[in-house]
Design an enzyme around this catalytic site. Structure first.
Site, PDB file in Angstrom:
ATOM      1  N   MET A   1      28.708-126.676  21.898  1.00  0.00           N
ATOM      2  CA  MET A   1      28.964-128.081  22.203  1.00  0.00           C
ATOM      3  C   MET A   1      29.122-128.842  20.900  1.00  0.00           C
ATOM      4  SD  MET A   1      29.581-130.049  24.607  1.00  0.00           S
ATOM      5  CE  MET A   1      29.162-128.856  25.879  1.00  0.00           C
ATOM      6  N   CYS A   2      29.972-129.843  20.902  1.00  0.00           N
ATOM      7  CA  CYS A   2      30.250-130.612  19.694  1.00  0.00           C
ATOM      8  C   CYS A   2      30.238-132.096  20.014  1.00  0.00           C
ATOM      9  CB  CYS A   2      31.611-130.237  19.113  1.00  0.00           C
ATOM     10  SG  CYS A   2      31.782-128.492  18.742  1.00  0.00           S
ATOM     11  N   GLY A   3      30.064-132.880  18.973  1.00  0.00           N
ATOM     12  CA  GLY A   3      30.246-134.314  19.066  1.00  0.00           C
ATOM     13  C   GLY A   3      31.491-134.676  18.291  1.00  0.00           C
ATOM     14  N   ARG A  31      24.428-133.848  19.046  1.00  0.00           N
ATOM     15  CA  ARG A  31      25.280-132.932  19.812  1.00  0.00           C
ATOM     16  C   ARG A  31      25.735-131.747  18.968  1.00  0.00           C
ATOM     17  NH1 ARG A  31      27.905-134.795  24.504  1.00  0.00           N
ATOM     18  NH2 ARG A  31      29.516-133.236  24.051  1.00  0.00           N
ATOM     19  N   ASN A  73      36.010-129.827  21.623  1.00  0.00           N
ATOM     20  CA  ASN A  73      34.633-129.732  22.122  1.00  0.00           C
ATOM     21  C   ASN A  73      34.667-128.975  23.434  1.00  0.00           C
ATOM     22  OD1 ASN A  73      31.968-130.148  23.000  1.00  0.00           O
ATOM     23  ND2 ASN A  73      32.544-132.062  23.990  1.00  0.00           N
TER      24      ASN A  73
END
Length: 575
Positions: A1-3, A31, A73
């Site tokens: 997961m990414c921001g 995140r 993401n």
């Protein structure tokens, strides 16, 4: 997961850098705690915060290749023949994007992508920004527009005055020309129905532009026909009526002996097992605590948000098949402090946490121990006091739920955040992937409104209700759940909401999924309960559907679900 974050401004890239302020940086960093990078190009500011889940090493974002810049993401699945296991999804995707020399080729690429994702792609030669959420809207992407005319796209946000904000409707691939921010082009995933057209109109009003709808992308899995070779011709109502004299356990065993049901369950099992396998195997080899340590990590990498119900119990059983045998699996159960009564006070503090979901979680935990005795099941019982709930809502959780504002969003968002944050009796969750049972009720008819629809108008009314629920699932839950769970350094993965699983189940008629002549806890989600029974579950298959806000006792029944929450009102929020 990414921001991920993108700001578009009429100012220069140097001036726009101030828009990524401290509070927002913290939310995005939560995140993606493993790698961070920021890039200013033209009048864009792009930032990527990566939680390492795929590939041999973390991949920094944004990824730049000549005139293309990518922020991604999510997770891409069903690419085994095309992508090396040691390659990250974002790296593979950039390689494919480079090969797209025309917009038709770009649309063709998006047509075959499967998995939960959102992305932004900037072409600096053409000064064009593409952005989207997958067709099921499983990952969060918020779009904002300030009075100063700057536009932001970001995974999570917090309220700013004079800002129009909404969750980006997952309608398709958007195309924005940076020198013409008064209009936008949309290539929809599929032809827009009335509800999706309304969502697009709301977006146009909020952003102050006009969207022109172009040719659909039309992924194959979105078609109404299933790729299954199974021909299902049974009717659960008729089968149940013919076996009316059987007791419940005998009924389940009788139904499971019938060839049409066996074929259907075999097909469903194959698809769901593949979905679970991909979601538990595609993760980093170390937990968040061990990522910077030179040692073998023996902590759990996978957790299940665990009420003890049929959906999460099935996911736990299937995860056991694909998680290495020496690794524990966390089962995270959350309970909110009950209002103390005289009886509870005299019985001691322990009774304050014996809410319905705690009792069923402990019961189903024993079932898992019986069925999988060699697995180390770590039941983490998270107890949340009313004081802690109010403090976290006021100081932090309200930012994650934004831009949503209802009491229901407050209850569900808080419950998932405390579960994902998981501090229980001195133990802390180490898992980087959280499995959720989301989507099972929408697919298999698990809500009371489904039973009521069938009572009013039979299978035709039920079909309409099931389809309505499925079409609105992105707007109801998924982006919010992504924001609150990802804030705790976990990736939320929902194996039931998978393209091939959903396509197959939706190809079945309502009377092949559920049977409301049977009581609650038996006939609702009957096909799924039969599958759980075939796996060996006995107690969990008989549990009634119970919403987390009531099972965990976070909800105040005096409040209406659609009321505006006092904690989430935009006129009260502070950065």
């Amino acid at each position: 997961m990414c921001g991920i974050f993108c700001s578009i401004s009429e100012k220069s890239s140097d001036d726009v850098a101030s828009e990524l302020h401290g509070t927002l940086k913290t939310l995005l960093h939560n995140r993606g705690p493993d790698v961070q990078h920021t890039l200013a190009i033209d009048n864009l500011l792009l930032a990527g915060n990566v939680l390492w889940q795929q590939g041999a090493t973390p991949q920094q974002q944004p990824i730049v290749n000549e005139h293309l810049v990518l922020l991604f993401n999510g997770d891409l699945y069903n690419l085994e023949a095309e992508k090396e296991a040691t390659q990250s999804d974002s790296t593979w995707l950039m390689e494919q994007l480079i090969k797209c020399h025309t917009e038709d080729e770009l649309l063709s690429l998006f047509r075959r992508l499967e998995g939960p994702y959102c992305l932004m792609l900037y072409n600096s030669l053409e000064k064009v920004l593409y952005f989207c959420r997958d067709a099921l809207g499983r990952n969060s992407l918020i779009i904002e527009r300030e009075e100063s005319q700057s536009i932001r796209l970001l995974s999570t946000s917090c309220h700013l005055q004079q800002t129009a904000a909404m969750e980006l409707p997952p309608l398709g691939l958007y195309k924005l020309q940076l020198d013409a921010l008064q209009s936008c082009v949309l290539h929809p995933w599929q032809e827009l129905n009335e509800e999706k057209t309304q969502q697009l109109q709301q977006l146009d009003v909020a952003m102050g532009w006009r969207t022109n709808v172009a040719c659909p992308i039309a992924p194959e899995w979105l078609s109404s026909t299933s790729s299954s070779t199974v021909s299902s011709s049974y009717d659960l109502y008729a089968l149940v009526a013919a076996a009316a004299d059987l007791q419940q356990q005998q009924l389940y065993e009788h139904l499971l002996s019938l060839e049409p049901l066996q074929r259907t369950l075999q097909e469903f099992a194959a698809r769901l097992q593949q979905s679970v396998a991909q979601r538990v195997q595609q993760t980093a080899p170390v937990c968040g605590s061990c990522i910077h340590r030179d040692k073998c990590c023996e902590h759990a990498k996978i957790c299940v948000l665990f009420s003890g119900g049929i959906d999460c119990s099935i996911l736990a059983l299937l995860a056991d098949r694909f998680v290495p045998p020496n690794e524990p699996i966390e089962l995270i159960n959350v309970a909110f402090e009950r209002v103390a009564t005289a009886a509870a006070t005299s019985a001691g503090d322990e009774l304050l946490w014996q809410v319905p979901d705690r009792q069923t979680a402990e019961q189903s935990h024993r079932e898992l121990q019986r069925l999988c005795p060699h697995r180390q099941w770590q039941l983490l019982e998270v107890n949340v006091s009313r004081e802690e709930l109010q403090q976290q809502l006021k100081c932090h959780i309200h930012r994650l739920i934004y831009p949503l504002q209802t009491v229901l969003d407050e209850c569900l968002g808080s419950a998932f955040w405390f579960a994902a944050n998981a501090k229980a009796n001195g133990d802390q969750s180490h898992a980087r992937v959280a499995l959720l049972g989301s989507g099972a009720d929408e697919l298999f008819g698990g809500y009371t409104r489904h039973r009521n629809a069938h009572r009013r108008g039979g299978n035709e009314a039920l079909q309409l209700e099931l389809e309505r629920d499925w079409q609105r699932i992105p707007a109801r839950n998924l982006a919010r759940d992504d924001r609150v769970i990802a804030d705790c350094g976990k990736t939320a993965r929902a194996p039931f909401i998978e393209e091939r699983v959903a396509q197959f189940v939706r190809s079945l008629t309502p009377q092949q999924r559920c049977c409301y002549t049977l009581p609650e806890g038996v006939g609702d989600k009957l096909l799924l309960r039969l599958y759980g029974y075939s796996l060996g579950l006995r107690d969990a298959v008989l549990l009634k559907k119970r919403a987390i806000q009531f099972g965990s006792r976070i909800a105040d029944k005096r409040q209406q679900a659609n009321q505006i929450s006092e904690y989430l009102r935009l006129d009260k929020l502070q950065i």
